[in-house]
Write a protein that holds these residues in place. Structure first.
Motif, short mmCIF file in Angstrom:
data_model
loop_
_atom_site.label_atom_id
_atom_site.label_comp_id
_atom_site.label_asym_id
_atom_site.label_seq_id
_atom_site.Cartn_x
_atom_site.Cartn_y
_atom_site.Cartn_z
N LEU A 96 6.91 -2.47 -5.48
CA LEU A 96 6.02 -2.00 -4.42
C LEU A 96 6.62 -2.34 -3.06
O LEU A 96 7.07 -3.46 -2.84
CB LEU A 96 4.64 -2.65 -4.57
CG LEU A 96 3.59 -2.22 -3.55
CD1 LEU A 96 3.21 -0.76 -3.77
CD2 LEU A 96 2.36 -3.10 -3.65
N LYS A 97 6.61 -1.37 -2.17
CA LYS A 97 7.08 -1.59 -0.80
C LYS A 97 5.96 -1.19 0.15
O LYS A 97 5.01 -0.52 -0.24
CB LYS A 97 8.32 -0.75 -0.53
CG LYS A 97 9.52 -1.17 -1.35
CD LYS A 97 10.76 -0.47 -0.91
CE LYS A 97 11.90 -0.95 -1.79
NZ LYS A 97 13.13 -1.03 -1.11
N LEU A 117 -1.21 -3.46 14.25
CA LEU A 117 -0.21 -3.31 13.20
C LEU A 117 -0.90 -3.45 11.85
O LEU A 117 -1.70 -4.36 11.65
CB LEU A 117 0.87 -4.40 13.33
CG LEU A 117 1.84 -4.50 12.16
CD1 LEU A 117 2.84 -3.35 12.18
CD2 LEU A 117 2.59 -5.82 12.19
N TYR A 118 -0.63 -2.52 10.97
CA TYR A 118 -1.11 -2.65 9.60
C TYR A 118 -0.04 -2.09 8.67
O TYR A 118 0.92 -1.46 9.11
CB TYR A 118 -2.46 -1.96 9.40
CG TYR A 118 -2.47 -0.47 9.63
CD1 TYR A 118 -2.28 0.42 8.57
CD2 TYR A 118 -2.69 0.07 10.90
CE1 TYR A 118 -2.30 1.79 8.77
CE2 TYR A 118 -2.71 1.43 11.10
CZ TYR A 118 -2.51 2.29 10.05
OH TYR A 118 -2.52 3.64 10.24
N LEU A 119 -0.19 -2.34 7.40
CA LEU A 119 0.77 -1.88 6.40
C LEU A 119 0.13 -0.88 5.46
O LEU A 119 -1.04 -1.04 5.10
CB LEU A 119 1.30 -3.06 5.58
CG LEU A 119 2.04 -4.14 6.34
CD1 LEU A 119 2.38 -5.29 5.40
CD2 LEU A 119 3.30 -3.60 6.98
N THR A 120 0.87 0.14 5.09
CA THR A 120 0.43 1.03 4.02
C THR A 120 1.35 0.80 2.83
O THR A 120 2.54 0.54 3.01
CB THR A 120 0.47 2.51 4.44
OG1 THR A 120 1.80 2.86 4.82
CG2 THR A 120 -0.48 2.78 5.58
N ALA A 121 0.80 0.87 1.65
CA ALA A 121 1.58 0.64 0.44
C ALA A 121 2.27 1.92 0.02
O ALA A 121 1.68 3.00 0.04
CB ALA A 121 0.67 0.15 -0.68
N LYS A 122 3.53 1.80 -0.36
CA LYS A 122 4.28 2.91 -0.95
C LYS A 122 4.15 2.73 -2.46
O LYS A 122 5.01 2.16 -3.11
CB LYS A 122 5.74 2.86 -0.53
CG LYS A 122 5.97 3.11 0.95
CD LYS A 122 7.47 3.08 1.22
CE LYS A 122 7.77 3.51 2.62
NZ LYS A 122 9.22 3.61 2.85
N VAL A 123 3.03 3.21 -2.99
CA VAL A 123 2.70 2.95 -4.39
C VAL A 123 3.65 3.64 -5.37
O VAL A 123 3.73 3.26 -6.53
CB VAL A 123 1.24 3.36 -4.72
CG1 VAL A 123 0.25 2.49 -3.95
CG2 VAL A 123 1.00 4.83 -4.41
N HIS A 124 4.41 4.62 -4.90
CA HIS A 124 5.36 5.31 -5.75
C HIS A 124 6.69 4.56 -5.87
O HIS A 124 7.57 4.98 -6.61
CB HIS A 124 5.61 6.73 -5.22
CG HIS A 124 6.18 6.75 -3.83
ND1 HIS A 124 5.41 6.43 -2.73
CD2 HIS A 124 7.40 7.03 -3.38
CE1 HIS A 124 6.17 6.53 -1.64
NE2 HIS A 124 7.38 6.90 -2.02
#
Length: 168
Positions: free
Chosen positions: A53-54, A42-49
């Protein structure tokens, strides 16, 4: 490893129905898993838009014990989804379809953004729903027959993958 035993049982039970190529692929992928590295990650990607920040959770099954079986399931489900009229391949396809039609001036267009789709699938609801579509609906039965899909094998594989998604 319990999951490896389930996959071996799947192969024993369904190898004649899914064919040599599929059986060999699943066996090779399962055998290549490094002991102690069977779990997905499991890892997270940033929704930089997004503000604030989510993040989006991603579960990578690459190299995991269910990777080969999961990829086989994906191939089989794609054979089905291409026959369903409500499946969009991409947002570009939806846009092109919408723009190519004449709309009444009073028409309204609504959009939405689905979030956390995979992580919110209720397995105890999804599995019987998928099985019912494949085994009881005329559309599901016809698609599987036309696509030469073993319904029982596909349902069993989906159950293994969805019920045993162990990750770190």
């Amino acid at each position: 490893n319990y999951i490896r035993t389930l996959i071996d049982g799947f192969i024993t039970q369904f190898s004649k129905r899914i064919g040599t190529d599929s059986t060999d692929f699943i066996e090779k992928a399962t055998a290549s898993v490094i002991p102690g590295k069977e779990a997905s990650y499991l890892y997270l990607t940033a929704k930089v838009h997004k503000t604030p920040l989510k993040t989006r959770p991603i579960i990578s099954t690459v190299g995991s014990i269910t990777s080969g079986l999961g990829r086989w399931v994906d191939v089989e489900l794609k054979k089905i989804s291409k026959h369903l009229p409500y499946i969009a391949k991409s947002s570009r396809e939806v846009k092109n379809d919408l723009c190519s039609q004449q709309w009444d001036p009073s028409s309204l267009l609504f959009t939405m953004d689905a979030t956390s789709m995979y992580t919110n699938i209720h397995v105890k609801h999804a599995l019987p729903t998928i099985k019912e579509f494949l085994t009881d609906s005329a559309q599901g039965i016809e698609i599987c027959k036309k696509s030469k899909i073993s319904i029982n094998a596909l349902v069993a594989a989906i159950e293994i993958v969805m019920e045993h998604n162990v990750f770190r």
